[in-house]
Design a protein around this motif. Structure first.
Motif, PDB file in Angstrom:
ATOM      1  N   HIS A   1       0.842  -1.200   0.000  1.00  0.00           N
ATOM      2  CA  HIS A   1       0.000   0.000   0.000  1.00  0.00           C
ATOM      3  C   HIS A   1       0.875   1.247   0.000  1.00  0.00           C
ATOM      4  O   HIS A   1       0.654   2.186  -0.788  1.00  0.00           O
TER       5      HIS A   1
ATOM      6  N   CYS B   1       2.494   2.921  -3.095  1.00  0.00           N
ATOM      7  CA  CYS B   1       1.814   3.863  -3.997  1.00  0.00           C
ATOM      8  C   CYS B   1       2.483   5.231  -3.985  1.00  0.00           C
ATOM      9  O   CYS B   1       2.300   6.011  -4.933  1.00  0.00           O
TER      10      CYS B   1
ATOM     11  N   ALA C   1       0.711  -3.217  -6.173  1.00  0.00           N
ATOM     12  CA  ALA C   1      -0.734  -3.384  -6.054  1.00  0.00           C
ATOM     13  C   ALA C   1      -1.434  -2.825  -7.294  1.00  0.00           C
ATOM     14  O   ALA C   1      -0.923  -1.934  -7.974  1.00  0.00           O
TER      15      ALA C   1
ATOM     16  N   VAL D   1      -3.865  -0.617  -9.407  1.00  0.00           N
ATOM     17  CA  VAL D   1      -4.476   0.708  -9.296  1.00  0.00           C
ATOM     18  C   VAL D   1      -5.255   1.009 -10.570  1.00  0.00           C
ATOM     19  O   VAL D   1      -4.938   0.511 -11.653  1.00  0.00           O
TER      20      VAL D   1
ATOM     21  N   PRO E   1     -12.574   0.686  -5.329  1.00  0.00           N
ATOM     22  CA  PRO E   1     -11.761   1.794  -5.843  1.00  0.00           C
ATOM     23  C   PRO E   1     -12.570   2.842  -6.599  1.00  0.00           C
ATOM     24  O   PRO E   1     -12.312   4.047  -6.462  1.00  0.00           O
TER      25      PRO E   1
ATOM     26  N   THR F   1      -5.128   2.230  -2.423  1.00  0.00           N
ATOM     27  CA  THR F   1      -5.320   0.781  -2.471  1.00  0.00           C
ATOM     28  C   THR F   1      -5.792   0.168  -1.164  1.00  0.00           C
ATOM     29  O   THR F   1      -6.122  -1.021  -1.126  1.00  0.00           O
TER      30      THR F   1
END
Length: 442
Positions: free
Chosen positions: A46, A49, A65, A67, A372, A399
């Protein structure tokens, strides 16, 4: 291009690799089991990001992750980036190095880009050598304290906390109990840790409520606040007094490829207990005297790091005492949460004009778990409301919105702390209000 931006990327758009978990993995404590290792890996993914902010302008992003493109489109629009090639979801349950080893095409794309390649910090995957040795040495809070002790006498305004290094955990428990009986609060540290993991403030009442030092250590290791094995450090708790607005400060700098140390800036961190939550940077954020003291000491630290072979970003974290002296607590030889704020401020100053303050909020709680797309819609509704306060809203960590404890990482950029305070309050209230919205649908 002058200054730290020129030393960092030469002012060029760069490749950003979100390998936070890879960096952290080299410091996992002995006795870390597979389940805990996986939890820490996913938490780090996380945080990865923040790779969007490793330099003022990315050309290619590698994110562990998954996105949505709407997220990077939002940032590109506000920060006036050129085209950004995004590779996300490459390593949901493994390190980025492992993912790249299994994806030779992507690895070749990075190697052949002709651009600077920036990761979170030096890792074994990049080869051994003086830089990695310096990272492993000074990321230790014991070695950092030794360096601080060597430098502090030459720096007025720096106050060195006392540190004990008991031989074994039984001895640590006894020393912790002895300090509590004298009414002393102790900062208990593992030599290695990130984001507050491995560090806890122990007040006498905490120890007595647990039933003594050994019982408290068992409780802290069971809660995964401290590692199960390894050395523990006992550090003096520096009392900030009744006015603690400037309690936690940081100074960021970098060592360029030629060993020259370049100052970046000072910031005021938001730390809950020992856990880093975010930072505010920009003109006037830190009073001139404190910023000057932090700068001089941090640059002296950087000179020692450079002499030991380190190259790259680093920061020195401080707490302040009742006399507003600065007590250095650790060195981070890598990119940091505050680094993202400094990068954003530099980019906004370049594309919109100087004077931006930036506040990052790394894990703002959400009142409900969101998909999301729902998180994007929620933030899109907040964007114009922040703009009416003169504040630009930038989503940085999207995320974690569907975790059991959902959260979002944001940055707010504005002209002064009052505007940032108002925007933060607005966003916090709206996030909390998500719970009421979903309750109404039941």
């Amino acid at each position: 291009m002058d200054g730290w931006v020129g030393a960092w990327t030469g002012g060029r758009a760069a490749v950003h690799v979100g390998d936070v978990a890879d960096f952290n993995a080299q410091f996992l404590a002995p006795g870390t089991d597979a389940a805990q290792r996986l939890r820490r890996l996913r938490q780090a993914h996380h945080y990865a990001c923040l790779a969007t902010c490793y330099s003022p302008e990315p050309a290619l992003l590698v994110l562990p992750a998954e996105v949505a493109p709407e997220w990077t489109d939002w940032l590109a629009r506000e920060l006036v980036w050129g085209p950004v090639e995004v590779h996300s979801g490459v390593a949901p349950d493994r390190t980025v190095a492992e993912a790249l080893a299994a994806s030779p095409g992507l690895a070749a794309r990075i190697a052949d880009s002709g651009r600077p390649v920036i990761g979170w910090g030096r890792t074994p995957a990049q080869g051994d050598g003086p830089e990695l040795a310096a990272v492993r040495r000074y990321e230790s809070k014991a070695a950092a304290h030794d360096l601080f002790a060597a430098l502090a006498p030459g720096h007025p305004g720096i106050r060195l906390p006392e540190q004990e290094r008991p031989a074994g955990r039984r001895r640590a428990a006894r020393r912790l109990t002895a300090r509590a009986l004298r009414g002393l609060t102790t900062v208990l540290k593992s030599p290695y840790g990130v984001g507050g993991y491995g560090t806890v403030v122990v007040e006498p009442a905490d120890l007595f409520a647990a039933g003594g030092g050994r019982a408290l250590l068992r409780r802290l290791t069971g809660a995964e606040i401290l590692p199960r094995e390894g050395e523990l450090l006992l550090e003096e708790y520096v009392d900030p007094g009744p006015v603690a607005r400037l309690r936690d400060l940081t100074y960021d700098a970098l060592v360029g490829p030629d060993g020259t140390v370049h100052p970046v800036g000072a910031g005021v961190m938001d730390v809950a207990g020992t856990r880093y939550q975010g930072v505010t940077v920009g003109p006037g954020t830190v009073p001139q005297d404190a910023a000057g003291t932090a700068r001089r000491f941090a640059l002296a630290v950087g000179e020692r790091l450079a002499a030991d072979g380190y190259r790259g970003w680093y920061d020195v974290d401080f707490v302040t005492d009742r006399q507003r002296r600065l007590a250095p607590t650790e060195i981070n030889l890598r990119l940091t949460g505050p680094a993202a704020a400094f990068v954003l401020a530099a980019r906004l100053d370049r594309v919109r004009g100087p004077g931006h303050l930036v506040r990052t909020l790394d894990g703002m709680p959400l009142g409900a778990r969101l998909a999301p797309s729902a998180l994007h819609d929620h933030l899109e509704r907040l964007r114009p409301r922040c703009a009416r306060l003169g504040v630009t809203l930038l989503p940085l960590i999207p995320t974690a919105c569907h975790e059991p404890e959902p959260a979002v990482g944001l940055a707010l950029a504005g002209p002064d702390t009052e505007a940032l305070d108002a925007a933060e309050a607005l966003v916090a209230a709206a996030n909390h209000g998500l719970a009421r919205m979903f309750e109404a649908l039941r």
